[in-house]
Design a protein around this motif. Sequence first.
Motif, PDB file in Angstrom:
ATOM      1  N   UNK A  77       0.814  -1.225   0.000  1.00 24.68           N
ATOM      2  CA  UNK A  77       0.000   0.000   0.000  1.00 24.68           C
ATOM      3  C   UNK A  77       0.845   1.271   0.000  1.00 24.68           C
ATOM      4  N   UNK A  78       1.959   1.262   0.744  1.00 25.58           N
ATOM      5  CA  UNK A  78       2.829   2.439   0.774  1.00 25.58           C
ATOM      6  C   UNK A  78       3.469   2.675  -0.594  1.00 25.58           C
ATOM      7  N   UNK A  79       3.973   1.609  -1.222  1.00 29.25           N
ATOM      8  CA  UNK A  79       4.577   1.742  -2.541  1.00 29.25           C
ATOM      9  C   UNK A  79       3.553   2.228  -3.563  1.00 29.25           C
ATOM     10  N   UNK A  80       2.347   1.702  -3.473  1.00 25.57           N
ATOM     11  CA  UNK A  80       1.289   2.103  -4.394  1.00 25.57           C
ATOM     12  C   UNK A  80       1.009   3.600  -4.276  1.00 25.57           C
ATOM     13  N   UNK A  81       0.945   4.091  -3.050  1.00 24.24           N
ATOM     14  CA  UNK A  81       0.678   5.508  -2.817  1.00 24.24           C
ATOM     15  C   UNK A  81       1.818   6.378  -3.330  1.00 24.24           C
ATOM     16  N   UNK A  82       3.057   5.983  -3.024  1.00 22.67           N
ATOM     17  CA  UNK A  82       4.215   6.767  -3.461  1.00 22.67           C
ATOM     18  C   UNK A  82       4.355   6.743  -4.979  1.00 22.67           C
ATOM     19  N   UNK A  83       4.115   5.580  -5.569  1.00 18.18           N
ATOM     20  CA  UNK A  83       4.228   5.444  -7.017  1.00 18.18           C
ATOM     21  C   UNK A  83       3.228   6.353  -7.723  1.00 18.18           C
ATOM     22  N   UNK A  84       2.005   6.397  -7.219  1.00 16.15           N
ATOM     23  CA  UNK A  84       0.992   7.250  -7.842  1.00 16.15           C
ATOM     24  C   UNK A  84       1.390   8.716  -7.757  1.00 16.15           C
ATOM     25  N   UNK A  85       1.963   9.126  -6.647  1.00 14.57           N
ATOM     26  CA  UNK A  85       2.376  10.526  -6.509  1.00 14.57           C
ATOM     27  C   UNK A  85       3.466  10.875  -7.524  1.00 14.57           C
ATOM     28  N   UNK A  86       4.401   9.945  -7.739  1.00 12.86           N
ATOM     29  CA  UNK A  86       5.489  10.199  -8.686  1.00 12.86           C
ATOM     30  C   UNK A  86       4.961  10.276 -10.116  1.00 12.86           C
ATOM     31  N   UNK A  87       4.178   9.278 -10.530  1.00 12.83           N
ATOM     32  CA  UNK A  87       3.706   9.263 -11.917  1.00 12.83           C
ATOM     33  C   UNK A  87       2.734  10.413 -12.189  1.00 12.83           C
ATOM     34  N   UNK A  88       1.883  10.733 -11.219  1.00 14.65           N
ATOM     35  CA  UNK A  88       0.969  11.863 -11.395  1.00 14.65           C
ATOM     36  C   UNK A  88       1.742  13.161 -11.567  1.00 14.65           C
ATOM     37  N   UNK A  89       2.769  13.344 -10.747  1.00 16.89           N
ATOM     38  CA  UNK A  89       3.588  14.550 -10.838  1.00 16.89           C
ATOM     39  C   UNK A  89       4.302  14.630 -12.182  1.00 16.89           C
TER      40      UNK A  89
END
Length: 247
Positions: free
Chosen positions: A218-230
């Motif tokens: 869940x933590x990786x999923x959240x961080x990954x989304x923030x990076x790709x969205x940015x």
Amino acid sequence: MAAEKTDGLILRVTDFSETSRVVVVFTRDFGKISALAKGGRRLKGPFESALDLLAHCRVVFLRKSSSGLDLLTEAQLLGRFRPQEKDLSCLYAGYYVAELLLSLTEEYDPHPQLFQAALEALEAFGRREDLRRGVARFELVLLRELGQLPDFEACVACGAPLTEGRTFGFWVSQGGLICPDCQREEFSQITIHAGTAAALRVLAGEGDQAWRRLQLSPQQDKELKRVTTSAISHVLGRRPKLLNHLP
């Protein structure tokens, strides 16, 4: 005018007259094209009800030498995008693929690997595989094909390789990660862990299917989304509209 034949994904369909439509197609061999489909609104005709959003078709078109619309003469349906019934997340994920291809690709700029990535993403959404993983894979392949993929291998400030057991900052304006030694309070950045950086490298990988076996916490999923969205928003110049409808 010689007829061109290729596979394509229907990205947009607009009524043009009582019988015709204008379609935008992302093709494997020619990139994005805009074409007039005469008779495209008729139930019976050369398009066999193939002109649906995100349909995978084999198309034949006449390429115009001027800046006008190409002429679509045939479209044979190869497959439809079929999200799970009542699963709006999968439906919006498909629309998100169309939004990015419409907004970030140029006409007659072919990207066969991006075309294949779009097909794989739509198929994965239809099977209700890990939705976030499939979306991230498509986003990262898109960035790679556009020459805008951030550096997930080394610190963009000092060049030091990224190592396990540390946290890193994602510095979108400089296109990559920053090691702890180079981070500054004045940098606008997103903090991610080493495991997320490794997942980003796998998802952005070229020529293999290792990303399909990737299991995200869940933590990786959240961080990954923030990076790709940015990263996507930075290249696009705005936040994609469909992102608000994705998990």
